[in-house]
Design a protein around this motif. Structure first.
Motif, PDB file in Angstrom:
ATOM      1  N   ALA A 283       0.830  -1.210   0.000  1.00  0.00           N
ATOM      2  CA  ALA A 283       0.000   0.000   0.000  1.00  0.00           C
ATOM      3  C   ALA A 283       0.863   1.258   0.000  1.00  0.00           C
ATOM      4  CB  ALA A 283      -0.927  -0.001   1.209  1.00  0.00           C
ATOM      5  N   CYS A 284       1.972   1.240   0.721  1.00  0.00           N
ATOM      6  CA  CYS A 284       2.878   2.396   0.715  1.00  0.00           C
ATOM      7  C   CYS A 284       3.483   2.613  -0.672  1.00  0.00           C
ATOM      8  CB  CYS A 284       3.986   2.214   1.746  1.00  0.00           C
ATOM      9  SG  CYS A 284       3.477   2.475   3.433  1.00  0.00           S
ATOM     10  N   VAL A 285       3.917   1.543  -1.296  1.00  0.00           N
ATOM     11  CA  VAL A 285       4.557   1.674  -2.610  1.00  0.00           C
ATOM     12  C   VAL A 285       3.540   2.109  -3.669  1.00  0.00           C
ATOM     13  CG1 VAL A 285       5.706   0.391  -4.450  1.00  0.00           C
ATOM     14  CG2 VAL A 285       6.403   0.073  -2.081  1.00  0.00           C
ATOM     15  N   VAL A 286       2.396   1.452  -3.703  1.00  0.00           N
ATOM     16  CA  VAL A 286       1.382   1.807  -4.706  1.00  0.00           C
ATOM     17  C   VAL A 286       0.849   3.219  -4.454  1.00  0.00           C
ATOM     18  CG1 VAL A 286      -0.916   1.224  -5.574  1.00  0.00           C
ATOM     19  CG2 VAL A 286       0.763  -0.567  -5.226  1.00  0.00           C
TER      20      VAL A 286
ATOM     21  N   SER B 253       2.432   5.702  -3.047  1.00  0.00           N
ATOM     22  CA  SER B 253       3.448   6.689  -3.422  1.00  0.00           C
ATOM     23  C   SER B 253       3.573   6.809  -4.934  1.00  0.00           C
ATOM     24  CB  SER B 253       4.788   6.332  -2.804  1.00  0.00           C
ATOM     25  OG  SER B 253       5.278   5.147  -3.370  1.00  0.00           O
ATOM     26  N   LEU B 254       3.434   5.712  -5.649  1.00  0.00           N
ATOM     27  CA  LEU B 254       3.493   5.787  -7.114  1.00  0.00           C
ATOM     28  C   LEU B 254       2.297   6.531  -7.685  1.00  0.00           C
ATOM     29  CD1 LEU B 254       4.812   2.232  -8.009  1.00  0.00           C
ATOM     30  CD2 LEU B 254       6.057   4.390  -8.108  1.00  0.00           C
ATOM     31  N   LEU B 255       1.128   6.320  -7.099  1.00  0.00           N
ATOM     32  CA  LEU B 255      -0.056   7.034  -7.580  1.00  0.00           C
ATOM     33  C   LEU B 255       0.013   8.520  -7.264  1.00  0.00           C
ATOM     34  CD1 LEU B 255      -2.914   4.505  -6.760  1.00  0.00           C
ATOM     35  CD2 LEU B 255      -2.004   5.120  -9.002  1.00  0.00           C
ATOM     36  N   THR B 256       0.492   8.875  -6.087  1.00  0.00           N
ATOM     37  CA  THR B 256       0.586  10.298  -5.759  1.00  0.00           C
ATOM     38  C   THR B 256       1.731  10.971  -6.502  1.00  0.00           C
ATOM     39  OG1 THR B 256       1.903   9.770  -3.809  1.00  0.00           O
ATOM     40  CG2 THR B 256      -0.451  10.096  -3.479  1.00  0.00           C
ATOM     41  N   ALA B 257       2.712  10.211  -6.962  1.00  0.00           N
ATOM     42  CA  ALA B 257       3.796  10.810  -7.743  1.00  0.00           C
ATOM     43  C   ALA B 257       3.317  11.249  -9.122  1.00  0.00           C
ATOM     44  CB  ALA B 257       4.946   9.821  -7.896  1.00  0.00           C
ATOM     45  N   MET B 258       2.193  10.713  -9.584  1.00  0.00           N
ATOM     46  CA  MET B 258       1.683  11.077 -10.901  1.00  0.00           C
ATOM     47  C   MET B 258       0.900  12.383 -10.907  1.00  0.00           C
ATOM     48  SD  MET B 258       0.665   7.544 -12.770  1.00  0.00           S
ATOM     49  CE  MET B 258      -0.330   6.813 -11.492  1.00  0.00           C
ATOM     50  N   VAL B 259       0.632  12.954  -9.745  1.00  0.00           N
ATOM     51  CA  VAL B 259      -0.097  14.226  -9.685  1.00  0.00           C
ATOM     52  C   VAL B 259       0.839  15.333 -10.148  1.00  0.00           C
ATOM     53  CG1 VAL B 259      -1.256  15.842  -8.156  1.00  0.00           C
ATOM     54  CG2 VAL B 259      -1.550  13.403  -7.821  1.00  0.00           C
ATOM     55  N   GLN B 260       0.375  16.142 -11.080  1.00  0.00           N
ATOM     56  CA  GLN B 260       1.211  17.192 -11.647  1.00  0.00           C
ATOM     57  C   GLN B 260       0.887  18.534 -11.013  1.00  0.00           C
ATOM     58  OE1 GLN B 260       0.634  17.109 -15.844  1.00  0.00           O
ATOM     59  NE2 GLN B 260       1.600  15.122 -16.081  1.00  0.00           N
ATOM     60  N   GLU B 261       1.889  19.395 -10.976  1.00  0.00           N
ATOM     61  CA  GLU B 261       1.776  20.772 -10.506  1.00  0.00           C
ATOM     62  C   GLU B 261       1.310  20.885  -9.064  1.00  0.00           C
ATOM     63  OE1 GLU B 261      -0.624  22.877 -13.267  1.00  0.00           O
ATOM     64  OE2 GLU B 261       0.724  22.511 -14.950  1.00  0.00           O
ATOM     65  N   ARG B 262       1.605  19.905  -8.237  1.00  0.00           N
ATOM     66  CA  ARG B 262       1.284  19.939  -6.807  1.00  0.00           C
ATOM     67  C   ARG B 262       2.520  19.491  -6.043  1.00  0.00           C
ATOM     68  NH1 ARG B 262      -4.258  19.758  -5.583  1.00  0.00           N
ATOM     69  NH2 ARG B 262      -3.508  20.227  -3.506  1.00  0.00           N
ATOM     70  N   PRO B 263       3.437  20.400  -5.720  1.00  0.00           N
ATOM     71  CA  PRO B 263       4.686  19.980  -5.084  1.00  0.00           C
ATOM     72  C   PRO B 263       4.490  19.410  -3.687  1.00  0.00           C
ATOM     73  CG  PRO B 263       4.554  22.367  -5.210  1.00  0.00           C
ATOM     74  CD  PRO B 263       3.411  21.827  -6.005  1.00  0.00           C
ATOM     75  N   GLY B 264       3.443  19.808  -2.976  1.00  0.00           N
ATOM     76  CA  GLY B 264       3.185  19.235  -1.653  1.00  0.00           C
ATOM     77  C   GLY B 264       2.838  17.761  -1.736  1.00  0.00           C
ATOM     78  N   ILE B 265       2.091  17.386  -2.757  1.00  0.00           N
ATOM     79  CA  ILE B 265       1.741  15.979  -2.940  1.00  0.00           C
ATOM     80  C   ILE B 265       2.968  15.193  -3.397  1.00  0.00           C
ATOM     81  CG2 ILE B 265       0.302  14.409  -4.289  1.00  0.00           C
ATOM     82  CD1 ILE B 265      -1.903  16.437  -4.128  1.00  0.00           C
ATOM     83  N   ALA B 266       3.865  15.818  -4.155  1.00  0.00           N
ATOM     84  CA  ALA B 266       5.105  15.151  -4.532  1.00  0.00           C
ATOM     85  C   ALA B 266       5.968  14.885  -3.298  1.00  0.00           C
ATOM     86  CB  ALA B 266       5.880  15.983  -5.548  1.00  0.00           C
ATOM     87  N   ALA B 267       5.974  15.815  -2.351  1.00  0.00           N
ATOM     88  CA  ALA B 267       6.706  15.593  -1.098  1.00  0.00           C
ATOM     89  C   ALA B 267       6.083  14.446  -0.309  1.00  0.00           C
ATOM     90  CB  ALA B 267       6.717  16.871  -0.263  1.00  0.00           C
ATOM     91  N   MET B 268       4.750  14.382  -0.306  1.00  0.00           N
ATOM     92  CA  MET B 268       4.081  13.282   0.377  1.00  0.00           C
ATOM     93  C   MET B 268       4.391  11.948  -0.310  1.00  0.00           C
ATOM     94  SD  MET B 268       0.085  12.758   1.330  1.00  0.00           S
ATOM     95  CE  MET B 268      -0.401  12.456  -0.347  1.00  0.00           C
ATOM     96  N   SER B 269       4.543  11.971  -1.614  1.00  0.00           N
ATOM     97  CA  SER B 269       4.898  10.758  -2.341  1.00  0.00           C
ATOM     98  C   SER B 269       6.269  10.251  -1.920  1.00  0.00           C
ATOM     99  CB  SER B 269       4.878  11.025  -3.842  1.00  0.00           C
ATOM    100  OG  SER B 269       5.363   9.934  -4.553  1.00  0.00           O
TER     101      SER B 269
END
Length: 143
Positions: free
Chosen positions: A94-97, A99-115
């Motif tokens: 669940a952590c890996v999946v 993080s991979l799903l949240t890494a695909m969000v564009q133009e949201r650097p806070g979500i990239a940090a959460m990933s």
């Protein structure tokens, strides 16, 4: 019923006057002037400040360390170890999946940090479980 046709060769000599994008249309004199003016919209920041990144990672790691301690407590006190081990596997997947799903969000650097924090959450989980193991091993918590 066969038709005899002549071979067609296109003529590119400017025989037909075609309107271009540069030429105004024939009805240009009838159009009112445009009312909308261009507006400059501020863009979204493309980075996260250091303190916000550290805060996101720390919050995720605290939750992951608590989950690791809880999973180790369940494993330590369980007679059948298969279900807690399966829960650890599900947690890591669940952590890996996630993080991979949240890494695909564009133009949201806070979500990239959460990933990034979610990708490293199994490390914090192991640290939380290791802290509980050390507490049992050193006798700080009676078993």
């Amino acid at each position: 019923m066969s038709e005899h046709t002549q071979s067609f060769t296109p003529v590119f000599t400017g025989g037909i006057a075609m309107p271009t994008v540069i030429d105004p249309p024939a009805y240009a004199g009838e159009l009112p002037p445009p009312h909308a003016q261009p507006v400059v919209v501020p863009s979204v920041q493309q980075y996260v400040s250091r303190w916000r990144f550290v805060a996101v990672v720390a919050a995720t790691w605290i939750a992951a360390a608590a989950a690791g301690a809880g999973l180790y407590y369940w494993w330590f006190h369980s007679m059948d170890k298969s279900l807690p081990v399966f829960a650890v596997l599900v947690f890591v997947v669940a952590c890996v999946v996630g993080s991979l799903l949240t890494a695909m969000v564009q133009e949201r650097p806070g979500i990239a940090a959460m990933s990034l924090a979610m990708m490293s959450a199994p490390l914090a989980t192991a640290l939380g479980a290791g802290a509980l193991y050390a507490s049992y091993g050193l006798g700080w918590i009676p078993a």
